[in-house]
Design an enzyme around this catalytic site. Structure first.
Site: not given
Ligand code: ADP
Ligand code: MG
Length: 377
Positions: A29-30, A118, A123, A168, A216
């Site tokens: 991590e990091h 998040g 995601s 990622d 970060y």
């Molecule tokens: P994570 O750790 O899940 O990657 P991030 O903050 O980097 O968190 O990314 C989250 C963002 O990705 C959300 O705010 C959205 O814009 C996009 N996102 C993630 N999942 C979806 C989804 N199922 N549908 C649409 N946008 C999504």
């Molecule tokens: Mg992300």
């Protein structure tokens, strides 16, 4: 499922359906932005996408996580962002164009997800990579998975403005069933390390502290400061022994502690990969615990909720190791345990969290899956 949802939204049939997994980082991590190693794996939760080409140049996106936003309409010849979730997939198309991949027509996309957003399970990378993969299937057969990862990282850095490393997108694009991915985030050299006969459980603290983004950037600065004083281009180029010899040249004790984490964490990733190869899960678990302690005390990116989840897990029978995963200040822990102990673990960790935090965490047993794929219709 996605095909019928696509039809409901767009009033016609989809052409294909793809799935991109989320990812969990076992250790490291990091280290990615410090030129070091990471050890993530793709999981069986992720983002589905059904899509079909259009006859014009419009790009239309719908996510069942954001029904209130409706269908978001973009144009492939206009690089205008809309400051909503659909900027993520649209950014990938802008980035592809920048790398010379111009789609021959527009496209409609439907996204469905069982991945919490998040929470540090990537995601964002799953949305990006599934978009790139759909375009690969429809238009760009020679676009490699590795190139997809690089282009998606570029999209997130350049258009979304998140200064993420490559881990990622790489794990989501390149993951392999029952294997962790040992990745050098600087050279992109990588190796698959088998992960079998042990269970993996993710526990979501359900918190996201507002500190995360600013801390970060601050950690990155503290590491750059240490690099300048040590006269190295990346902290992880140093072995722990070299670091011990040189560390006094870092004048700030805070930067010295940050650097100590990066150097020792990188060493732990190497040891962890070796431990997994031997199926020595006790050693793997010990390293995960050391990693958590270093993130808590030296890098200072943990928080009360993550400490509670990790420390409670260490005491639960059958658990080899547990640690916070992802950037920190909330999100999830990753827990490695003996198969067959998962349901007892779920009960124990839930009641420990409930007792101290007044609510239950979400617990996801996951299996280690392959990277982005096209699904059978
Ligand atoms: P994570 O750790 O899940 O990657 P991030 O903050 O980097 O968190 O990314 C989250 C963002 O990705 C959300 O705010 C959205 O814009 C996009 N996102 C993630 N999942 C979806 C989804 N199922 N549908 C649409 N946008 C999504
Ligand atoms: Mg992300």
């Amino acid at each position: 499922m996605e095909a019928s949802c696509f039809e409901k939204i767009f009033g016609r049939c989809s052409e294909l359906h793809c799935f991109a997994p989320g990812r969990v980082n076992l250790i490291g991590e990091h280290t990615d932005y410090n030129g070091g190693l990471v050890l993530p794996c793709a999981i069986d939760k992720g983002i589905h996408c059904a899509a079909a080409r259009r006859t014009d140049l419009k790009l239309q996106f719908y996510s069942d996580s954001y029904p209130q936003d409706g269908v978001r309409v973009y144009h492939s010849d206009r690089p205008d962002l809309q400051h909503c979730w659909a900027d993520y997939p649209f950014s990938v198309i802008l980035a592809l164009q920048g790398f010379g991949y111009q789609p021959a027509s527009g496209c409609d996309f439907f996204f469905g997800s069982d991945l919490p957003e998040g929470a540090g399970l990537s995601s964002s990378a799953a949305v990006e990579v599934v978009t790139a993969f759909v375009l690969h299937e429809l238009f760009f057969p020679f676009l490699s998975r590795q190139e997809m990862a690089v282009i998606c990282q570029f999209a997130e850095n350049r258009f979304i403005g998140v200064n993420c490393g490559i881990m990622d997108q790489f794990a989501v694009a390149m993951g392999k069933e029952n294997c962790a991915l040992l990745l050098d985030a600087h050279t992109l050299q990588h190796e698959y390390v088998p992960l079998k006969n042990a269970a993996l459980v993710i526990v979501n603290s359900g918190v996201k502290h507002s500190l995360a983004a600013s801390a970060y950037n601050q950690r990155r600065q503290e590491c750059e400061y240490a690099c300048r004083e040590l006269n190295v281009s990346a902290l992880c180029s140093l072995s722990p022994e070299e670091f011990e010899r040189k560390k006094q040249s870092i004048t700030s004790s805070l930067s010295r502690r940050r650097a100590f984490h990066a150097v020792t964490e990188n060493q732990r990733v190497k040891q962890a990969a070796e431990a997994l190869k031997r199926q020595d899960y006790r050693e793997m678990g010990r390293l995960m615990r050391e990693s958590h302690i270093s993130l808590r005390d030296q890098y200072e990116v943990s928080c009360e909720e993550l400490d509670l989840l990790a420390e409670a897990a260490w005491e639960i029978p059958g658990v080899y190791g547990a640690r916070m995963t992802g950037g920190g200040f909330g999100g999830c822990t990753v827990n490695l345990m003996e198969p067959g102990t998962v349901s007892d673990f779920t009960g124990s960790i839930s009641s420990a969290y409930l007792k101290k935090q007044g609510r239950e965490p979400a617990v996801y047993p996951v299996s280690v899956s392959s990277g982005v794929t096209r699904c059978e219709e």
